[in-house]
Design an enzyme around this catalytic site. Sequence first.
Site, PDB file in Angstrom:
ATOM      1  N   GLU A  58       0.807  -1.226   0.000  1.00 34.17           N
ATOM      2  CA  GLU A  58       0.000   0.000   0.000  1.00 34.17           C
ATOM      3  C   GLU A  58       0.841   1.278   0.000  1.00 34.17           C
ATOM      4  O   GLU A  58       0.514   2.243   0.690  1.00 34.17           O
ATOM      5  CB  GLU A  58      -0.959   0.006   1.206  1.00 34.17           C
ATOM      6  CG  GLU A  58      -1.973  -1.097   1.100  1.00 34.17           C
ATOM      7  CD  GLU A  58      -2.838  -1.249   2.343  1.00 34.17           C
ATOM      8  OE1 GLU A  58      -4.057  -1.395   2.173  1.00 34.17           O
ATOM      9  OE2 GLU A  58      -2.307  -1.265   3.457  1.00 34.17           O
TER      10      GLU A  58
HETATM   11  C1  ACM Z   1      -1.873  -5.405   4.113  1.00 36.70           C
HETATM   12  O1  ACM Z   1      -2.927  -5.902   4.529  1.00 36.70           O
HETATM   13  N1  ACM Z   1      -1.824  -4.113   3.837  1.00 36.70           N
HETATM   14  C2  ACM Z   1      -0.675  -6.210   3.882  1.00 36.70           C
END
Ligand code: ACM
Length: 537
Positions: free
Chosen positions: A343
């Site tokens: 992310e």
């Molecule tokens: C995640 O759940 N951002 C690895």
Amino acid sequence: MRSHRRTTRVLGSLLLVAAAGISSFAAAPSGAAASPTVTPLGQIVPAPLKAEPAGPGFEITAKTRIRVEKGNAAERRAGEYLADVLRPATGYKLPVTDSGGSDGIRLRISAEPANKALGAEGYRVISARGSLTITSWSDAGLFHGIQTVRQQLPAALEKKTRQRGPWRIAGGTIEDTPRYGYRGTMLDVSRHFFTVDQVKRYIDQAALYKLNKLHLHLSDDQGWRIAIDSWPRLASYGGSTQVGGGKGGYYTKAQYKEIVAYAASRHLEVIPEIDMPGHTNAALSSYADLNCNGVAPPLYTGTEVGFSSLCVKKDVTYDFVDDVIRELAALTPGEYLHIGGDEAHSTSHEDFVAFMEKVQPVVAKYGKKVMGWHQLAGANPVKGAVVQYWGYDKTGAAEREEVVNAAKNGTKLVLSPADRAYIDHKYTKDTPLGLSWAGYVEVERSYDWDPATYLQGAPADSVMGVEAPLWTETLSTSAHLDYMAFPRLPGIAELGWSPAATHDWEKYKVRLAAQAPRWDALGIGYYKSPQVPWPGK
Ligand code: ACM
């Protein structure tokens, strides 16, 4: 990528049987006339490779001794651990002795071919009248054998005060070895901080189901949880809050070592994660220099993701990374260091790739192997890197393809599919805790998939194993962790340990249900899923 879609789906009963490379035998039902207090041999979680009931079995009594060999420190350690497990509820002395003799409980580590044939974590339990023998090639295998014996005993064993016996174990032989070498769970101590004792409690729960990796998510936007001497404000300031604005916390190096040592005593390797280049607001707030604009943002106590990034173009960023990885590697006896990479929505793709090209060699420089979330597959993973897949049924083909291609090129995979293995997710729309961006994850859905075939196109031997991440945006107490991990954590543990041929939801749910009295005795408050035939239901 996280979406916040809420969908309910019902999974048909899908039985996936892997063409596994090891020979496997379904656990045999006990033929012995079982008294209500004797668990049929092999009716444990995870299901063993092989269980052959025979004869009357062993009974622990006031006279039982735990026998180890003279001078064998590993056997003695295992013996003391077993005695600690058995003494409170039985009330027996259970001395650990190396005085010779063949009755009682015998623990043996040896490199004889029959033990080596069961691999580095395998073991054999032979339960007969007068003796119970656990043998293994390794101390880890002996420890797993002890967990098996524990589950074969009545659930009241887990109570901390003296209970009524008898303490019988069904007769016969169990031979067992794991399907995968990586069987993990992740605890997010960043979104909410958990104390050393809370982490130890979770380690003991994982050990009962033969997990062997504890991935600690030590940094995120909301908190930095490990003391780093060369950048002290990371912990003292960056660790000073958490989701919701509570006081947070961090581990001193001494405390962190205590966690690592405790995990090692339960044969779990700690894999520390410093999530980079995104998920770094706690670090960015602690040191203005780390920000491209030189301005430290405020601490963050919300639950959004994707808004922070280390400054990829600044040299100081790599001084920071080098220092953090050096100090963390020095605290890490295990092989892997996890560098996150998920992310990174505030980092351009070009910067992300450049960052990972510079950071991965630093991990190697300090003697560790790289682990990263699967976005690392899009940024030239170094040789020996492991990527952790956390996609789900809505993950796009291109993203999956990147991971599959990396696997074809030799990158190893740990599977944590979010709609199966994310034990931070709500069970149903009506259960109180957890997230649901990947859907609801009821107990059957969490269990009923096959790691060998899950990522189509990835070679089966690229899969090192499975991991159940426990993110803590909504979880702040051990009771919360218990409720999310139970009953799903044992299911992920079984996927990691048990032969594919034993995979069968209808049978599993019965073995799982039989664990409930044990959780009650341990004080674990679990989700009473209507999918599972709990005792007394
Ligand atoms: C995640 O759940 N951002 C690895």
